[in-house]
Scaffold this motif. Structure first.
Motif, PDB file in Angstrom:
ATOM      1  N   PHE A 146       0.822  -1.206   0.000  1.00  0.00           N
ATOM      2  CA  PHE A 146       0.000   0.000   0.000  1.00  0.00           C
ATOM      3  C   PHE A 146       0.861   1.264   0.000  1.00  0.00           C
ATOM      4  CE2 PHE A 146       0.680  -0.715   4.527  1.00  0.00           C
ATOM      5  CZ  PHE A 146       0.918   0.558   5.012  1.00  0.00           C
ATOM      6  N   PHE A 147       2.059   1.197   0.624  1.00  0.00           N
ATOM      7  CA  PHE A 147       2.945   2.358   0.628  1.00  0.00           C
ATOM      8  C   PHE A 147       3.461   2.631  -0.785  1.00  0.00           C
ATOM      9  CE2 PHE A 147       7.133   4.332   1.041  1.00  0.00           C
ATOM     10  CZ  PHE A 147       6.837   5.425   1.843  1.00  0.00           C
ATOM     11  N   ILE A 148       3.911   1.581  -1.472  1.00  0.00           N
ATOM     12  CA  ILE A 148       4.370   1.736  -2.854  1.00  0.00           C
ATOM     13  C   ILE A 148       3.229   2.241  -3.735  1.00  0.00           C
ATOM     14  CG2 ILE A 148       5.267   0.489  -4.862  1.00  0.00           C
ATOM     15  CD1 ILE A 148       6.687  -1.394  -2.963  1.00  0.00           C
ATOM     16  N   ALA A 149       2.022   1.716  -3.513  1.00  0.00           N
ATOM     17  CA  ALA A 149       0.869   2.124  -4.314  1.00  0.00           C
ATOM     18  C   ALA A 149       0.581   3.612  -4.151  1.00  0.00           C
ATOM     19  CB  ALA A 149      -0.357   1.293  -3.924  1.00  0.00           C
ATOM     20  N   TYR A 150       0.606   4.097  -2.912  1.00  0.00           N
ATOM     21  CA  TYR A 150       0.318   5.517  -2.689  1.00  0.00           C
ATOM     22  C   TYR A 150       1.433   6.417  -3.227  1.00  0.00           C
ATOM     23  CZ  TYR A 150      -3.787   4.549   0.162  1.00  0.00           C
ATOM     24  OH  TYR A 150      -5.029   4.157   0.587  1.00  0.00           O
ATOM     25  N   ILE A 151       2.683   5.973  -3.145  1.00  0.00           N
ATOM     26  CA  ILE A 151       3.790   6.752  -3.720  1.00  0.00           C
ATOM     27  C   ILE A 151       3.626   6.870  -5.234  1.00  0.00           C
ATOM     28  CG2 ILE A 151       6.274   6.731  -4.175  1.00  0.00           C
ATOM     29  CD1 ILE A 151       5.613   7.659  -1.390  1.00  0.00           C
ATOM     30  N   LEU A 152       3.333   5.743  -5.897  1.00  0.00           N
ATOM     31  CA  LEU A 152       3.136   5.775  -7.349  1.00  0.00           C
ATOM     32  C   LEU A 152       1.921   6.615  -7.720  1.00  0.00           C
ATOM     33  CD1 LEU A 152       3.843   2.049  -8.293  1.00  0.00           C
ATOM     34  CD2 LEU A 152       5.331   4.017  -8.663  1.00  0.00           C
ATOM     35  N   MET A 153       0.851   6.516  -6.932  1.00  0.00           N
ATOM     36  CA  MET A 153      -0.340   7.312  -7.209  1.00  0.00           C
ATOM     37  C   MET A 153      -0.044   8.802  -7.095  1.00  0.00           C
ATOM     38  SD  MET A 153      -4.033   7.216  -5.265  1.00  0.00           S
ATOM     39  CE  MET A 153      -4.204   5.453  -5.452  1.00  0.00           C
ATOM     40  N   PHE A 154       0.702   9.173  -6.030  1.00  0.00           N
ATOM     41  CA  PHE A 154       1.030  10.583  -5.836  1.00  0.00           C
ATOM     42  C   PHE A 154       1.950  11.099  -6.943  1.00  0.00           C
ATOM     43  CE2 PHE A 154       3.935  13.808  -4.083  1.00  0.00           C
ATOM     44  CZ  PHE A 154       3.018  14.797  -3.758  1.00  0.00           C
ATOM     45  N   PHE A 193      -2.441   0.247 -15.210  1.00  0.00           N
ATOM     46  CA  PHE A 193      -0.985   0.305 -15.190  1.00  0.00           C
ATOM     47  C   PHE A 193      -0.432   0.546 -13.789  1.00  0.00           C
ATOM     48  CE2 PHE A 193       3.079   2.570 -15.534  1.00  0.00           C
ATOM     49  CZ  PHE A 193       3.809   1.633 -16.258  1.00  0.00           C
ATOM     50  N   LEU A 194      -1.016   1.456 -13.033  1.00  0.00           N
ATOM     51  CA  LEU A 194      -0.488   1.752 -11.695  1.00  0.00           C
ATOM     52  C   LEU A 194      -0.600   0.560 -10.743  1.00  0.00           C
ATOM     53  CD1 LEU A 194      -1.430   5.478 -10.960  1.00  0.00           C
ATOM     54  CD2 LEU A 194       0.759   4.510 -11.649  1.00  0.00           C
ATOM     55  N   PRO A 195      -1.756  -0.116 -10.640  1.00  0.00           N
ATOM     56  CA  PRO A 195      -1.768  -1.319  -9.792  1.00  0.00           C
ATOM     57  C   PRO A 195      -0.835  -2.405 -10.310  1.00  0.00           C
ATOM     58  CG  PRO A 195      -3.863  -1.043 -10.944  1.00  0.00           C
ATOM     59  CD  PRO A 195      -3.108   0.226 -11.111  1.00  0.00           C
ATOM     60  N   ALA A 196      -0.726  -2.553 -11.639  1.00  0.00           N
ATOM     61  CA  ALA A 196       0.201  -3.555 -12.178  1.00  0.00           C
ATOM     62  C   ALA A 196       1.639  -3.191 -11.847  1.00  0.00           C
ATOM     63  CB  ALA A 196       0.012  -3.684 -13.690  1.00  0.00           C
ATOM     64  N   LEU A 197       1.985  -1.908 -11.952  1.00  0.00           N
ATOM     65  CA  LEU A 197       3.350  -1.469 -11.635  1.00  0.00           C
ATOM     66  C   LEU A 197       3.665  -1.690 -10.159  1.00  0.00           C
ATOM     67  CD1 LEU A 197       5.953  -0.134 -12.594  1.00  0.00           C
ATOM     68  CD2 LEU A 197       4.913   2.099 -12.136  1.00  0.00           C
ATOM     69  N   THR A 198       2.693  -1.477  -9.293  1.00  0.00           N
ATOM     70  CA  THR A 198       2.897  -1.745  -7.865  1.00  0.00           C
ATOM     71  C   THR A 198       3.240  -3.208  -7.633  1.00  0.00           C
ATOM     72  OG1 THR A 198       1.281  -0.022  -7.313  1.00  0.00           O
ATOM     73  CG2 THR A 198       1.835  -1.600  -5.585  1.00  0.00           C
ATOM     74  N   LEU A 199       2.497  -4.100  -8.262  1.00  0.00           N
ATOM     75  CA  LEU A 199       2.772  -5.532  -8.123  1.00  0.00           C
ATOM     76  C   LEU A 199       4.122  -5.897  -8.742  1.00  0.00           C
ATOM     77  CD1 LEU A 199      -0.785  -6.890  -9.024  1.00  0.00           C
ATOM     78  CD2 LEU A 199       0.241  -6.758  -6.751  1.00  0.00           C
ATOM     79  N   VAL A 200       4.458  -5.270  -9.867  1.00  0.00           N
ATOM     80  CA  VAL A 200       5.739  -5.552 -10.532  1.00  0.00           C
ATOM     81  C   VAL A 200       6.909  -5.196  -9.624  1.00  0.00           C
ATOM     82  CG1 VAL A 200       7.264  -4.769 -12.392  1.00  0.00           C
ATOM     83  CG2 VAL A 200       4.914  -5.402 -12.899  1.00  0.00           C
ATOM     84  N   LEU A 201       6.839  -4.045  -8.971  1.00  0.00           N
ATOM     85  CA  LEU A 201       7.945  -3.616  -8.113  1.00  0.00           C
ATOM     86  C   LEU A 201       8.149  -4.573  -6.943  1.00  0.00           C
ATOM     87  CD1 LEU A 201       7.405   0.258  -8.013  1.00  0.00           C
ATOM     88  CD2 LEU A 201       9.136  -1.029  -9.273  1.00  0.00           C
ATOM     89  N   VAL A 202       7.068  -5.175  -6.476  1.00  0.00           N
ATOM     90  CA  VAL A 202       7.180  -6.090  -5.336  1.00  0.00           C
ATOM     91  C   VAL A 202       7.730  -7.443  -5.781  1.00  0.00           C
ATOM     92  CG1 VAL A 202       5.915  -7.283  -3.526  1.00  0.00           C
ATOM     93  CG2 VAL A 202       5.347  -4.918  -4.072  1.00  0.00           C
ATOM     94  N   VAL A 203       7.134  -8.033  -6.827  1.00  0.00           N
ATOM     95  CA  VAL A 203       7.535  -9.391  -7.220  1.00  0.00           C
ATOM     96  C   VAL A 203       8.857  -9.409  -7.971  1.00  0.00           C
ATOM     97  CG1 VAL A 203       5.152 -10.178  -7.295  1.00  0.00           C
ATOM     98  CG2 VAL A 203       6.221  -9.331  -9.381  1.00  0.00           C
ATOM     99  N   GLY A 236      -2.528 -12.167  -3.769  1.00  0.00           N
ATOM    100  CA  GLY A 236      -2.085 -11.067  -2.920  1.00  0.00           C
ATOM    101  C   GLY A 236      -2.460  -9.693  -3.431  1.00  0.00           C
ATOM    102  N   VAL A 237      -3.482  -9.647  -4.296  1.00  0.00           N
ATOM    103  CA  VAL A 237      -3.843  -8.367  -4.904  1.00  0.00           C
ATOM    104  C   VAL A 237      -4.876  -7.599  -4.092  1.00  0.00           C
ATOM    105  CG1 VAL A 237      -3.353  -9.184  -7.241  1.00  0.00           C
ATOM    106  CG2 VAL A 237      -5.624  -9.503  -6.284  1.00  0.00           C
ATOM    107  N   VAL A 238      -5.267  -8.135  -2.947  1.00  0.00           N
ATOM    108  CA  VAL A 238      -6.379  -7.533  -2.199  1.00  0.00           C
ATOM    109  C   VAL A 238      -6.088  -6.075  -1.858  1.00  0.00           C
ATOM    110  CG1 VAL A 238      -7.754  -7.662  -0.099  1.00  0.00           C
ATOM    111  CG2 VAL A 238      -7.072  -9.767  -1.265  1.00  0.00           C
ATOM    112  N   ILE A 239      -4.929  -5.810  -1.273  1.00  0.00           N
ATOM    113  CA  ILE A 239      -4.587  -4.443  -0.851  1.00  0.00           C
ATOM    114  C   ILE A 239      -4.475  -3.522  -2.050  1.00  0.00           C
ATOM    115  CG2 ILE A 239      -2.817  -3.040   0.260  1.00  0.00           C
ATOM    116  CD1 ILE A 239      -2.208  -5.398   2.074  1.00  0.00           C
ATOM    117  N   VAL A 240      -3.820  -3.993  -3.109  1.00  0.00           N
ATOM    118  CA  VAL A 240      -3.621  -3.159  -4.297  1.00  0.00           C
ATOM    119  C   VAL A 240      -4.963  -2.838  -4.953  1.00  0.00           C
ATOM    120  CG1 VAL A 240      -2.558  -3.062  -6.582  1.00  0.00           C
ATOM    121  CG2 VAL A 240      -1.304  -4.062  -4.671  1.00  0.00           C
ATOM    122  N   GLU A 241      -5.861  -3.809  -5.028  1.00  0.00           N
ATOM    123  CA  GLU A 241      -7.165  -3.554  -5.626  1.00  0.00           C
ATOM    124  C   GLU A 241      -7.971  -2.554  -4.810  1.00  0.00           C
ATOM    125  OE1 GLU A 241      -7.922  -7.832  -7.918  1.00  0.00           O
ATOM    126  OE2 GLU A 241      -9.251  -7.187  -6.302  1.00  0.00           O
TER     127      GLU A 241
END
Length: 322
Positions: A152-160, A189-199, A260-265
């Motif tokens: 969720f931290f990576i997601a909010y950084i990318l969103m901002f 793209f943003l949720p996919a990029l969040t998952l990409v950075l983690v995996v 593991g997409v629950v938080i990102v979704e």
């Protein structure tokens, strides 16, 4: 070839049996956990203004007046026939809700896998090729950083950064009722990029470790003595022999992408299975919660089985205990 196929087939059957047993245990735990939640589901659905007679009638309609074991076998019997029951919130069949959302979750996971897997393998090979270099050290620091931060931290950084500041991508990933492929790709793209950075961090580090481990083998030393270029040694000799752990970690990370997409979704309001599960928990829509949890567990178990089989198929020595 037939001699190797029989043990592999037996292994698949054994792992499949263990997976089914594990899934049954998970179904029991999920049903018990949902049933033991505080509060009255019937009262929650009908509201505080409902009379005691109405609540009791609704409980009988839902089967909540029956013993817990009887309710479990009624539920699991329906699941085995493809009937997950009806949603308490909308009254629609749970299977219809799942079919619409599961496709979106699989699309997001596939999108992230297509971006992340080649990138992770390439970065892992380059880090092994230039071991000890500035690139290797920088890649290790960046991957450790990506692993350390929660999704969720990576997601909010990318969103901002990419949505609010740059305005390149929308912060809401809901593509609408009938989107085109291009619209789905842009909005996801943003949720996919969040998952990409983690995996990517996990897969890159495992690829590097597996290739570096193989580089110490005698046949690699022989190839170096023959004057083979370093890139050829890694791509032709090291990588094929390091495929087993690499394929294993790729399959496990793809399993994580789906489950593991629950938080990102939730962060990006993406209409997938994870978002449906969170909304159903909020609404105390327990048939949907149970079905979502069971599907996530089944997918994870199946992909774990696939990871084991692919690892053994690329390295049959793993089938025999030392």
């Amino acid at each position: 070839m037939s001699g190797n196929a029989h043990p592999l087939r037996r292994l698949i059957l054994v792992r499949l049996g263990i997976g089914l047993l594990t899934l049954w245990v998970i179904s029991v735990l999920v049903f018990m956990a949902v049933s033991l939640l505080p509060g009255d589901i019937a009262q929650q659905v009908l509201g505080q203004g409902a009379t005691a007679e109405t609540v009791a009638a609704f409980r009988r309609e839902l089967g909540l007046d029956q013993p817990l074991i009887q309710r479990y076998f009624a539920w699991i019997g329906g699941v085995l026939t493809g009937d997950f029951g009806n949603s308490l919130a909308s009254g629609r069949p749970v299977a219809d809700l799942l079919s619409a959302r599961l496709g979106n979750t699989l699309f997001l996971a596939a999108y992230a896998a297509v971006l992340g897997v080649p990138l992770a393998v390439l970065l892992g090979l380059l880090a092994a090729l230039w071991r000890g270099s500035l690139f290797d050290k920088s890649a290790n620091v960046l991957t450790l950083t990506a692993i350390s931060f929660p999704e969720f931290f990576i997601a909010y950084i990318l969103m901002f950064w990419l949505s609010v500041q740059m305005g390149w991508f929308p912060s809401i990933a809901d593509p609408g009722p009938s989107p085109t492929l291009a619209d789905r790709l842009v909005r996801s793209f943003l949720p996919a990029l969040t998952l990409v950075l983690v995996v990517t961090a996990h897969m890159m580090r495992m690829t590097r470790a597996a290739v570096v481990n193989v580089l110490g083998a005698p046949y690699i030393q022989m190839a170096r003595l023959k004057g083979a270029p370093q890139w050829r040694i890694i791509t032709r000799h090291a990588l094929p022999n390091a495929l087993a752990p690499v394929i294993n970690v790729i399959a496990l990370n793809i399993a994580w992408l789906i489950t593991g997409v629950v938080i990102v979704e939730v962060v990006f309001v993406y209409p997938g299975l994870g978002q449906l599960m969170v909304d159903s928990v909020t609404n105390r829509d327990m048939p949907v919660v149970q079905a979502c949890a069971l599907i996530f567990a089944a997918v994870y178990i199946l992909l774990n089985l696939l990871a084991d089989v692919l690892a053994i198929a690329t390295n049959p020595r793993l089938m025999h205990s030392r």
